[in-house]
Design an enzyme around this catalytic site. Structure first.
Site, PDB file in Angstrom:
ATOM      1  N   LYS A 162       7.716  11.577  -2.675  1.00  0.00           N
ATOM      2  CA  LYS A 162       8.088  10.498  -3.587  1.00  0.00           C
ATOM      3  C   LYS A 162       8.979  10.757  -4.599  1.00  0.00           C
ATOM      4  O   LYS A 162      10.025   9.884  -5.071  1.00  0.00           O
ATOM      5  CB  LYS A 162       6.813   9.625  -3.960  1.00  0.00           C
ATOM      6  CG  LYS A 162       6.036   8.985  -2.585  1.00  0.00           C
ATOM      7  CD  LYS A 162       5.039   8.051  -3.121  1.00  0.00           C
ATOM      8  CE  LYS A 162       4.032   7.917  -2.170  1.00  0.00           C
ATOM      9  NZ  LYS A 162       4.345   7.030  -1.048  1.00  0.00           N
ATOM     10  N   GLU A 200       3.650   4.800 -12.225  1.00  0.00           N
ATOM     11  CA  GLU A 200       4.640   3.582 -12.102  1.00  0.00           C
ATOM     12  C   GLU A 200       3.932   2.324 -12.826  1.00  0.00           C
ATOM     13  O   GLU A 200       3.046   2.343 -12.844  1.00  0.00           O
ATOM     14  CB  GLU A 200       4.697   3.316 -10.933  1.00  0.00           C
ATOM     15  CG  GLU A 200       6.003   4.030  -9.995  1.00  0.00           C
ATOM     16  CD  GLU A 200       6.007   3.751  -8.560  1.00  0.00           C
ATOM     17  OE1 GLU A 200       5.381   2.747  -8.126  1.00  0.00           O
ATOM     18  OE2 GLU A 200       6.923   4.334  -7.934  1.00  0.00           O
ATOM     19  N   HIS A 258      -3.867  -0.921   0.673  1.00  0.00           N
ATOM     20  CA  HIS A 258      -2.383  -0.600   0.640  1.00  0.00           C
ATOM     21  C   HIS A 258      -1.819  -0.112   1.895  1.00  0.00           C
ATOM     22  O   HIS A 258      -0.778   0.428   1.866  1.00  0.00           O
ATOM     23  CB  HIS A 258      -2.380   0.624  -0.388  1.00  0.00           C
ATOM     24  CG  HIS A 258      -2.717   0.414  -2.042  1.00  0.00           C
ATOM     25  ND1 HIS A 258      -2.206  -0.866  -2.688  1.00  0.00           N
ATOM     26  CD2 HIS A 258      -3.411   1.142  -2.651  1.00  0.00           C
ATOM     27  CE1 HIS A 258      -2.936  -0.660  -3.841  1.00  0.00           C
ATOM     28  NE2 HIS A 258      -3.714   0.411  -3.814  1.00  0.00           N
ATOM     29  N   ARG A 283      10.945   8.419   9.878  1.00  0.00           N
ATOM     30  CA  ARG A 283      10.455   8.236  11.184  1.00  0.00           C
ATOM     31  C   ARG A 283      10.578   6.833  11.603  1.00  0.00           C
ATOM     32  O   ARG A 283      10.986   5.860  10.727  1.00  0.00           O
ATOM     33  CB  ARG A 283       9.076   8.660  11.066  1.00  0.00           C
ATOM     34  CG  ARG A 283       8.280   7.794  10.355  1.00  0.00           C
ATOM     35  CD  ARG A 283       6.800   7.922  10.227  1.00  0.00           C
ATOM     36  NE  ARG A 283       6.103   7.679   9.032  1.00  0.00           N
ATOM     37  CZ  ARG A 283       5.579   6.270   8.502  1.00  0.00           C
ATOM     38  NH1 ARG A 283       5.899   5.319   9.285  1.00  0.00           N
ATOM     39  NH2 ARG A 283       5.050   6.230   7.484  1.00  0.00           N
TER      40      ARG A 283
HETATM   41  P1  ADP Z   1       2.058   5.210   0.906  1.00  0.00           P
HETATM   42  O1  ADP Z   1       3.248   6.049   1.163  1.00  0.00           O
HETATM   43  O2  ADP Z   1       0.820   5.787   0.531  1.00  0.00           O
HETATM   44  O3  ADP Z   1       1.927   4.056   1.907  1.00  0.00           O
HETATM   45  P2  ADP Z   1       3.840   3.362  -0.795  1.00  0.00           P
HETATM   46  O4  ADP Z   1       4.426   3.981  -2.075  1.00  0.00           O
HETATM   47  O5  ADP Z   1       4.701   3.118   0.235  1.00  0.00           O
HETATM   48  O6  ADP Z   1       2.491   4.332  -0.443  1.00  0.00           O
HETATM   49  O7  ADP Z   1       2.878   2.002  -1.300  1.00  0.00           O
HETATM   50  C1  ADP Z   1       2.052   1.317  -0.385  1.00  0.00           C
HETATM   51  C2  ADP Z   1       1.593   0.042  -1.131  1.00  0.00           C
HETATM   52  O8  ADP Z   1       1.097   0.147  -2.170  1.00  0.00           O
HETATM   53  C3  ADP Z   1       2.872  -0.964  -1.103  1.00  0.00           C
HETATM   54  O9  ADP Z   1       3.262  -1.640   0.123  1.00  0.00           O
HETATM   55  C4  ADP Z   1       2.230  -1.711  -2.130  1.00  0.00           C
HETATM   56  O10 ADP Z   1       1.518  -2.786  -1.579  1.00  0.00           O
HETATM   57  C5  ADP Z   1       1.423  -0.924  -3.144  1.00  0.00           C
HETATM   58  N1  ADP Z   1       2.338  -0.529  -4.038  1.00  0.00           N
HETATM   59  C6  ADP Z   1       2.956   0.853  -4.309  1.00  0.00           C
HETATM   60  N2  ADP Z   1       3.464   0.883  -5.428  1.00  0.00           N
HETATM   61  C7  ADP Z   1       3.205  -0.065  -6.196  1.00  0.00           C
HETATM   62  C8  ADP Z   1       3.503  -0.803  -7.462  1.00  0.00           C
HETATM   63  N3  ADP Z   1       4.199   0.001  -8.471  1.00  0.00           N
HETATM   64  N4  ADP Z   1       3.115  -1.984  -7.940  1.00  0.00           N
HETATM   65  C9  ADP Z   1       2.190  -2.688  -6.913  1.00  0.00           C
HETATM   66  N5  ADP Z   1       1.867  -2.197  -5.685  1.00  0.00           N
HETATM   67  C10 ADP Z   1       2.568  -0.993  -5.316  1.00  0.00           C
END
Ligand code: ADP
Length: 503
Positions: free
Chosen positions: A118, A202, A237, A294
């Site tokens: 990330k 974040e 999530h 992917r």
């Molecule tokens: P992963 O790769 O583990 O799936 P992501 O970065 O794609 O993680 O985030 C998964 C979910 O977590 C997002 O769809 C959202 O619901 C939540 N999320 C991620 N970052 C944030 C943020 N900065 N604020 C609020 N929710 C977040």
């Protein structure tokens, strides 16, 4: 350009079948791999050839990259499709596939490396002025510094594993007093799950929508986007309901997000199918989250509204063909919704459930697509993801897609195992979902097991009323296990027994 004669699908279940179906339509032969737990799986029977790779645990079967490459060589395979999960985002595997003279149906190892982490991905796209969630641009290790940064960003903050995925290694911190504890947890979860304890911070967006853009790039530098998917209904999530398009976006925001997604793909010389994920706040300001290199689980909703077979495009791209369409040729037609039918118990915090699919009858009809990898009588193995099926509906507009979904859920009969089906019906009927005014907090705000019980009770009363009138009108007992009424009765009987057993 190399035309493939035979491909190996380094995956299992629904996605293996999904890829094989398109390959067969293209006249390409398919090789399945399977673990001992999947010996009787439909994906094994569907393939032209199938090879057992080892015992059930993934690290002894589906993750054995070298063994899989050897099978490719032995069977004269031209290319490997990794599906999602397992080896799909493993740069080493994709590199070794190329080194063995085979083609990886996906992006280059360099793109996977750049986007797989990330933090690295944020650095890669930073030069393009893509909006990012406020946060640290590097890994944090020093607690005092981390706390200072969090204060500057403003609580609540989210601690995230840089190597993270699957919602793991992510911790919300409401205030400074909780910081140490949550940081410890995030780091230890990151080490256990990813073997890498690097975390960053974040701003936690409090009412976010998860909206992602599908992209396709070829090996000649052309990149297009195929609009968005809205994936805000999540537990832990992780997505459980997805749709396309999103009812929240204006055409201008859609266009802007699409263009940014294309820039992200270009920033890492991307080819293949990929997804650029954004988080969108209440003011419809959007921020780059990450890129998934992917095919995504939820890709069918994009296929339904664009008419593009993403797997076919992936194969053509891997063969070296230029994209056959430009951005201006792509249009959104109608609306599609996908639900993930998982072996999970929504009444028990969505914990995975195990068991046998005693009844498994798929819905059918106009506008209904089921992508699955199981059949009636099969066990759901505990070793893998608990998803049983993806149910996708397509309508001329959102309301029609929702109505079809509710109908299809009622038609989908599964017994022997708890699933997310009824929870998804709850979503389809909820006014927040119907209005389009919802975000990732949906489950926390609106869902309780009691509400599911209420909904099911109402449904059962209705079935009882229908049955009573049926019996009155037909003056006979319904006994056939094949009739809808018969199945509804069996279904309720199984559920009643199960609840009794659990209490
Ligand atoms: P992963 O790769 O583990 O799936 P992501 O970065 O794609 O993680 O985030 C998964 C979910 O977590 C997002 O769809 C959202 O619901 C939540 N999320 C991620 N970052 C944030 C943020 N900065 N604020 C609020 N929710 C977040």
């Amino acid at each position: 350009m190399k035309k493939f004669n035979k491909i190996l699908i380094a995956n299992r279940g629904e996605i293996a079948l999904r890829v094989m179906r398109t390959a067969r339509e293209m006249g390409i032969q398919t090789v399945a791999i399977f673990s001992e737990a999947d010996r009787n799986s439909p994906h094994v029977r569907f393939a032209d050839e199938a090879v057992c790779v080892g015992p059930p645990p993934s690290n002894q079967s589906y993750l054995l990259g070298d063994k899989i490459i050897q099978i490719c060589k032995d069977l004269n395979v031209d290319a490997v499709h990794p599906g999602y999960g397992f080896l799909s985002e493993n740069a080493d595997f994709s590199r070794k596939v190329s080194e063995a003279g085979l083609i990886f149906i996906g992006p280059s190892p360099e793109s996977i490396e750049l986007m797989g982490d990330k933090l690295t991905s944020k650095h890669t796209v930073a030069q393009y002025n893509i909006p990012m969630v406020p946060g640290t641009s590097d890994a944090v290790t020093d607690r005092i510094e981390a706390k200072q940064k969090s204060k500057q960003i403003g609580y609540p903050v989210l601690i995230k594993a840089s190597a993270g995925g699957g919602g793991k290694g992510m911790r919300v911190v409401e205030n400074e007093a909780d910081f140490d504890e949550q940081m410890d947890r995030a780091v230890s979860e990151a080490i256990t799950s990813f073997g890498n304890g690097a975390v960053f911070i974040e701003k936690y967006i409090t009412a976010p929508k998860h909206i992602e853009i599908q992209v396709l790039g070829d090996k000649h530098g052309n990149v297009v986007h195929l609009f968005e998917r809205e994936c805000s209904i999540q537990r832990r999530h992780q997505k459980v309901v997805e749709e396309a398009p999103s009812s929240a976006l204006t055409p201008e925001i859609r266009e802007a997000m699409g263009q940014y997604a294309v820039m992200v793909a270009k920033a890492c010389n991307y080819y293949g199918a990929g997804t650029v994920e954004f988080i969108v706040d209440e003011n419809l300001d959007f921020f780059f989250l990450e890129m998934n290199t992917r095919l995504q689980v939820e890709h069918p909703v994009t296929e339904q509204i664009t008419g593009v077979d993403l797997v076919k495009e992936m194969i053509w791209i891997a063969e070296g063909k230029p994209l056959s369409f430009a951005q201006k040729d792509l249009k959104i037609n109608g609306h599609a919704i996908e639900i993930r039918v998982c072996a999970e118990d929504p009444r028990n915090n969505f914990l995975p459930d195990v068991g046998t699919l005693h009844t498994y009858l798929r819905p059918q009809g106009n506008g209904v697509r089921v992508d699955d990898g199981f059949e009636q009588g099969m066990n759901i193995p505990i070793y893998y993801d608990p998803m049983i099926a993806k149910l996708i509906t397509y309508g001329k507009d959102r309301n029609e897609a929702i109505d079809k979904m509710t109908r299809a859920i009622d038609e989908f009969k599964i017994s022997g195992i708890e699933t997310t089906l009824q929870f998804c019906k709850f979503v389809m009927k909820h006014e927040a979902f119907l209005s389009g005014n919802f975000d990732t907090r949906f489950i926390g705000l609106y869902f309780t097991p009691e509400k599911l019980n209420e909904m099911e009770k109402k449904d059962e009363e209705m079935i009882a009323a229908v049955l009573a009138s049926y019996l009155l009108n037909h003056n006979k007992i319904v006994n056939s296990s094949e009739s809808t009424v018969g199945i509804a009765l069996q279904d309720s009987a199984w559920r009643a027994n199960r609840l009794k057993y659990k209490s």
